[in-house]
Design a protein around this motif. Structure first.
Motif, PDB file in Angstrom:
ATOM      1  N   PRO A  46      60.095 -84.663  35.373  1.00  0.00           N
ATOM      2  CA  PRO A  46      60.379 -83.812  34.209  1.00  0.00           C
ATOM      3  C   PRO A  46      60.772 -82.398  34.611  1.00  0.00           C
ATOM      4  O   PRO A  46      60.189 -81.809  35.525  1.00  0.00           O
ATOM      5  N   ASN A  47      61.780 -81.858  33.908  1.00  0.00           N
ATOM      6  CA  ASN A  47      62.184 -80.471  34.106  1.00  0.00           C
ATOM      7  C   ASN A  47      61.216 -79.563  33.356  1.00  0.00           C
ATOM      8  O   ASN A  47      60.987 -79.739  32.153  1.00  0.00           O
ATOM      9  N   GLU A  48      60.636 -78.600  34.049  1.00  0.00           N
ATOM     10  CA  GLU A  48      59.583 -77.760  33.479  1.00  0.00           C
ATOM     11  C   GLU A  48      60.039 -77.015  32.221  1.00  0.00           C
ATOM     12  O   GLU A  48      59.294 -76.901  31.245  1.00  0.00           O
ATOM     13  N   ILE A  49      61.276 -76.502  32.218  1.00  0.00           N
ATOM     14  CA  ILE A  49      61.758 -75.692  31.103  1.00  0.00           C
ATOM     15  C   ILE A  49      62.423 -76.564  30.038  1.00  0.00           C
ATOM     16  O   ILE A  49      62.131 -76.459  28.846  1.00  0.00           O
ATOM     17  N   ARG A  57      65.236 -84.733  32.887  1.00  0.00           N
ATOM     18  CA  ARG A  57      64.544 -85.097  34.113  1.00  0.00           C
ATOM     19  C   ARG A  57      65.414 -84.735  35.312  1.00  0.00           C
ATOM     20  O   ARG A  57      66.587 -85.101  35.373  1.00  0.00           O
ATOM     21  N   ASP A  58      64.830 -84.002  36.245  1.00  0.00           N
ATOM     22  CA  ASP A  58      65.546 -83.577  37.444  1.00  0.00           C
ATOM     23  C   ASP A  58      65.621 -84.724  38.448  1.00  0.00           C
ATOM     24  O   ASP A  58      64.655 -85.472  38.623  1.00  0.00           O
ATOM     25  N   LEU A  59      66.752 -84.821  39.105  1.00  0.00           N
ATOM     26  CA  LEU A  59      66.926 -85.819  40.157  1.00  0.00           C
ATOM     27  C   LEU A  59      66.702 -85.170  41.522  1.00  0.00           C
ATOM     28  O   LEU A  59      67.077 -84.023  41.752  1.00  0.00           O
ATOM     29  N   TYR A 104      69.468 -87.286  32.688  1.00  0.00           N
ATOM     30  CA  TYR A 104      69.106 -87.055  34.088  1.00  0.00           C
ATOM     31  C   TYR A 104      69.981 -85.926  34.644  1.00  0.00           C
ATOM     32  O   TYR A 104      71.206 -86.026  34.637  1.00  0.00           O
ATOM     33  N   TRP A 105      69.341 -84.873  35.116  1.00  0.00           N
ATOM     34  CA  TRP A 105      70.027 -83.650  35.542  1.00  0.00           C
ATOM     35  C   TRP A 105      70.520 -83.806  36.986  1.00  0.00           C
ATOM     36  O   TRP A 105      69.757 -83.718  37.938  1.00  0.00           O
ATOM     37  N   PHE A 106      71.826 -84.048  37.123  1.00  0.00           N
ATOM     38  CA  PHE A 106      72.456 -84.263  38.427  1.00  0.00           C
ATOM     39  C   PHE A 106      73.135 -82.961  38.838  1.00  0.00           C
ATOM     40  O   PHE A 106      74.308 -82.726  38.546  1.00  0.00           O
ATOM     41  N   ASP A 107      72.366 -82.085  39.502  1.00  0.00           N
ATOM     42  CA  ASP A 107      72.866 -80.773  39.922  1.00  0.00           C
ATOM     43  C   ASP A 107      73.236 -80.850  41.396  1.00  0.00           C
ATOM     44  O   ASP A 107      72.366 -80.973  42.255  1.00  0.00           O
TER      45      ASP A 107
END
Length: 494
Positions: A46-49, A57-59, A104-107
């Motif tokens: 999970p992304n905190e912010i 959700r961070d990958l 899903y956060w693909f940065d």
């Protein structure tokens, strides 16, 4: 891996261009390591912010998170290059959550242990440096930065070289199911996904000025305006100043409308009504200043803050200053204001590195009165960007350069651009009736700001335009994009 360098939408590239692409690719691999045959397995946490707002959700590679859900998940590809691509990614992620899916956060910057992450980080450093220097050095801006942004990034030859380098990005996408939806807010993750064989890739194009930089052949391209649609359809001016390009197929391009968060669209009528009520009731007008990701416009912002101080003292204006994560810009503004107006600190309230405080203020401002100066700063990059979105709902005017924020449903004052391509965002907003044209001098920006603060006609006109454009579905771009990704039919603006 298919070759996407030698020909782009049927436009043949020269041997020189292809050789340049190969040279750059090999140079990066030599510097950062050759991992083109790797397959990276990713997990999510999970992304905190953003997690509490829309389930982001961070990958990460080799992390302690949970596996990606290929059935309920949608990948949101982005890079941190300024704030724009992040903000657009947040907008689409909010709609992904609203539609019942997992964003899903693909940065690409987050995968800094890979060659792909290191390449993107290096290019980000160069772009940020150029943006800042362009605001300080007239000759650099006039003879290098503006031409590069306006014409250099426009050419198919630039995209051809990028496509060859993007082969380095493919391993990041190789572990996902080929048909998993992948919505990208920059061409590089879109190019990487296509090179990895993914088949449901949507490439969101942020700018209103057609540039080959934003192309990712093999993906579906989504634009925000009719002029951008035509420009990309014919690949306007992307081969030479006089030659015509082979067009992009209609099936590869959609005009979807503006890329706006679900939360802003869902509350648009309510928030606009509150703005109109504050005008009618002669309440303090709230001005939100968003400092861009490059932090490049300190002098302009300092002048506008000085000009607003008399109105702030009289209780006729309130000021939100979101510095994002740019502490140096805040320090510069603070130093200037201490010298020029002794009342600055008297009216100042800092909201620094306290996300819950920022949330409380933004929520309270929706219903309550606001006065004074409120400065926001957060080293967390997600909080830095999303603070503007939260504050926007209760603001009466947004002061911004003509970036991705030019498309947002709030009255806007456009200050000088950073890069020639941005001016077309200001043109779009001005013609739609909810923003000024680009005010290229601080004097002109100051004049219009004073009019907006002391008289009501301009802001009233802009709010009326926002309501009319909303009824036309102008701000529904992210809904249309997500619906395309999941195979649903949505009313089209094409």
């Amino acid at each position: 891996m298919n070759d996407r360098t030698s020909s782009i939408f049927g436009n043949t590239m020269s041997r020189k261009v292809c050789a340049e692409g190969e040279r750059k690719k090999m140079a990066y691999l030599g510097k950062y390591g050759n991992n083109v045959s790797r397959v990276y397995d990713m997990t999510a946490s999970p992304n905190e912010i953003l997690g509490p707002y829309f389930g982001v959700r961070d990958l990460s590679i080799g992390g302690k998170g949970v596996p990606v859900d290929p059935d309920k998940g949608i990948l949101v590809g982005n890079i941190r290059m300024g704030f724009g691509h992040y903000r657009i990614a947040m907008a689409v992620a909010s709609v992904v959550k609203h539609r019942g899916y997992i964003p899903y956060w693909f940065d690409m910057n987050a995968f800094d242990e890979t060659a792909a992450g290191k390449v993107v980080e290096r290019l980000n450093e160069l772009y940020s440096f150029g943006s800042r220097l362009s605001q300080k050095n007239y000759l650099f801006n006039r003879y290098f930065w503006e031409p590069l942004n306006y014409e250099g990034f426009k050419k198919l030859s630039f995209n051809a070289v990028d496509q060859k380098v993007a082969e380095i990005f493919a391993p990041l996408c190789a572990g996902f199911p080929r048909d998993m939806p992948f919505i990208c807010t920059h061409a590089w993750p879109a190019q990487g996904a296509v090179h990895a064989g993914m088949t449901n890739v949507i490439n969101m194009i942020p700018d209103n000025w057609p540039m080959a930089l934003h192309l990712a052949e093999g993906a579906v391209h989504a634009v925000q305006s009719p002029s951008a649609y035509l420009g990309y359809r014919v690949l306007r001016g992307m081969t030479s100043k006089t030659g015509l390009s082979n067009p992009m197929p209609a099936s590869d391009l959609h005009m979807v409308g503006h890329f706006i968060d679900h939360e802003l669209v869902a509350n648009l009528e309510k928030d606009t009504a509150a703005r109109i009520a504050r005008i009618d009731e002669k309440k303090a007008k709230r001005v939100l200043v968003s400092v861009g990701g490059a932090g490049a416009q300190l002098e302009i912002i300092a002048r506008l803050v000085r000009d607003m101080m008399p109105l702030i003292r009289e209780g006729k204006a309130a000021l939100y200053l979101n510095f994002g994560d740019h502490e140096a810009v805040w320090n510069g503004i603070e130093a200037v204001m201490k010298k020029t107006d002794p009342d600055f600190e008297k009216f100042l309230k800092k909201h620094f590195n306290n996300w819950h405080d920022t949330e409380r203020f933004a929520e309270g401002a929706l219903e309550g009165d606001v006065s004074g100066i409120h400065a926001f700063l957060n080293i967390n990059k997600f909080a830095a960007v999303y603070s503007t979105n939260l504050l926007m709902r209760s603001a009466d005017l947004l002061i911004t350069k003509p970036s991705e924020l030019a498309y947002y449903p709030v009255p806007k004052l456009m200050i000088k651009r950073v890069g020639g391509h941005e001016k077309w965002g200001a043109i779009r907003a001005a013609e739609l009736g909810d923003a000024t044209y680009e005010l290229e001098t601080v004097e002109s920006a100051s004049q219009v700001l004073r009019l907006m603060m002391t008289e009501d006609d301009i802001l009233r006109m802009y709010n009326d335009a926002i309501l009319k454009n909303a009824k036309a579905g102008l701000f529904d771009g992210c809904y249309r994009i997500v619906d395309m990704a999941i195979g649903k039919k949505h009313d089209s603006l094409d």
